[in-house]
Design a protein around this motif. Structure first.
Motif, short mmCIF file in Angstrom:
data_model
loop_
_atom_site.label_atom_id
_atom_site.label_comp_id
_atom_site.label_asym_id
_atom_site.label_seq_id
_atom_site.Cartn_x
_atom_site.Cartn_y
_atom_site.Cartn_z
N TRP A 73 -15.50 -23.71 -24.71
CA TRP A 73 -16.46 -24.69 -24.58
C TRP A 73 -17.49 -24.92 -23.27
N LEU A 74 -16.81 -24.41 -22.07
CA LEU A 74 -18.06 -23.91 -21.00
C LEU A 74 -18.49 -22.55 -21.50
N ASP A 77 -21.17 -22.24 -23.67
CA ASP A 77 -22.55 -23.01 -23.46
C ASP A 77 -23.02 -22.42 -22.38
N GLU A 92 -23.48 -30.62 -18.04
CA GLU A 92 -23.92 -30.68 -18.63
C GLU A 92 -22.62 -30.78 -20.11
N SER A 93 -22.59 -29.40 -20.34
CA SER A 93 -21.48 -29.02 -20.93
C SER A 93 -20.05 -29.40 -21.17
N TYR A 94 -19.74 -29.66 -19.85
CA TYR A 94 -18.35 -30.32 -19.08
C TYR A 94 -18.18 -31.62 -19.83
N LYS A 96 -20.22 -33.39 -21.52
CA LYS A 96 -20.02 -33.30 -23.10
C LYS A 96 -18.92 -33.52 -23.85
#
Lengths: 207, 207
Positions: A73-74, A77, A92-94, A96
């Motif tokens: 996921w990280l 992004d 922000e990605s984390y 989310k």
DNA sequence: ACCTGAACACCGTTCAAGT
DNA sequence: ACCTGAACACCGTTCAAGT
């Protein structure tokens, strides 16, 4: 009874972890039991003990998967750029991820293993892989001879971010909105990096 | 059976929490059960449910006590001075507490309450009291009109410190020695405060 | 070799029955 | 009004017995 070769050992392993993941999503970590996992995959409890040492061990393996999910996921992004920019996007990605998968994050970081239990090597390597993503984002701040410092900084940032999520998600801090979590993370990044920048010796100076 | 006024309600409450604290110290959070607490204080389980809503509620009250212990511990060691100095002493004191009372710290911060459970107001106030100790140490960095920022910074530092302890104590970070915990905390403080300092507008300038 | 399911030793929580 | 303890519905884990 007896050998049912409906599924190979590997298949059973995957089925069990799939089931465990589902259960966590549905009812939280507290509702995750060997009996539920067994019944969901259509085998007896005994079979689970053939795959895992015990419930804790099963959860370690589940967490291994969740770490992979988080990593992918990280990475997806990830944005190259100025450390502040890159790191902010990462955070922000984390965040989310934690919002979308609160209960998974809970098992991952807030499930208590017995005091003596050591996490396996393959597990620590998955964590290192995550840390390397952070390291990547702050690379420009460190000269190649400062690898140690870079690693150290990545650790601190990772821990700080974790602390913010941990304390605010369980409300162990009083009321904290989702917005202020971002703000706190932002403050951590901005100031910590500013501190690093201001304290770094200019590279050319010594030459 | 029936009313045994051997002990008042208040006495029972204290006895129960004393017993719970002891059990946690002896066998960890996982070994803390209503049945053990009951038998240790010489009453039946039913009586505990007369004092607390349930096990979770009892643990919240136990945590309230631990927060007080931590607060008193920190205040006792408090040293007025430059923010870096004062904060560093505070963190060392905090780390010392976690080392001496690892299992108590575990109940306090890593026991998972049900998702929906809100922590009571009196509990959040105990946390605020702790945050104020941190705020006190960084007061010189903020002009009186920046109270909000000061509070914010205290939050971030508190969370960061927590994250460092949480991830390293359970080894969720790979091998971390007690020494490097101090180092990480030191790095957090030094750089975060340096960032704050460098980004603060000189007060006189605007006048 | 693999799988079962009964058995063991625990849980948290409730509540009729006692004084 | 307070306290008991049996009862209920769960747990994790083991292991003889099956194929």
């Amino acid at each position: 009874m007896a050998r049912r070769s409906d599924h190979s050992r590997e298949e059973l392993y995957e089925m069990a972890l799939d089931a465990a993941r589902e259960i966590v999503l549905e009812v939280g970590v507290r509702g995750l039991t060997t009996r539920k996992v067994a019944s969901r995959i259509g085998y007896s409890v005994g079979t689970l003990y053939n795959l895992f040492e015990n419930l804790d061990d099963m959860i370690v393996h589940l967490n291994g998967r969740i770490l992979d999910e988080l990593h992918d996921w990280l990475v997806e992004d990830f944005r190259q750029g100025e450390p502040e920019f890159s790191l902010y996007a990462l955070v922000e990605s984390y965040l989310k991820f934690t919002r979308k998968n609160r209960t998974l994050w809970n098992v991952l970081f807030e499930y208590r293993f017995p005091e003596d239990q050591e996490l396996p090597v393959w597990y620590q390597e998955k964590i290192n892989r995550l840390l390397r993503v952070i390291e990547r984002s702050i690379t420009p701040l460190f000269t190649p001879d400062r690898e140690q410092d870079r690693q150290h900084a990545a650790y601190v940032l990772w821990c700080g971010l974790h602390g913010i999520c941990a304390l605010s998600s369980t409300d162990k801090l009083g009321i904290v909105s989702s917005k202020s979590i971002s703000e706190m993370a932002g403050s951590l990044i901005t100031n910590y990096l500013a501190g690093i920048r201001s304290r770094m010796q200019p590279v050319g100076a010594a030459v």
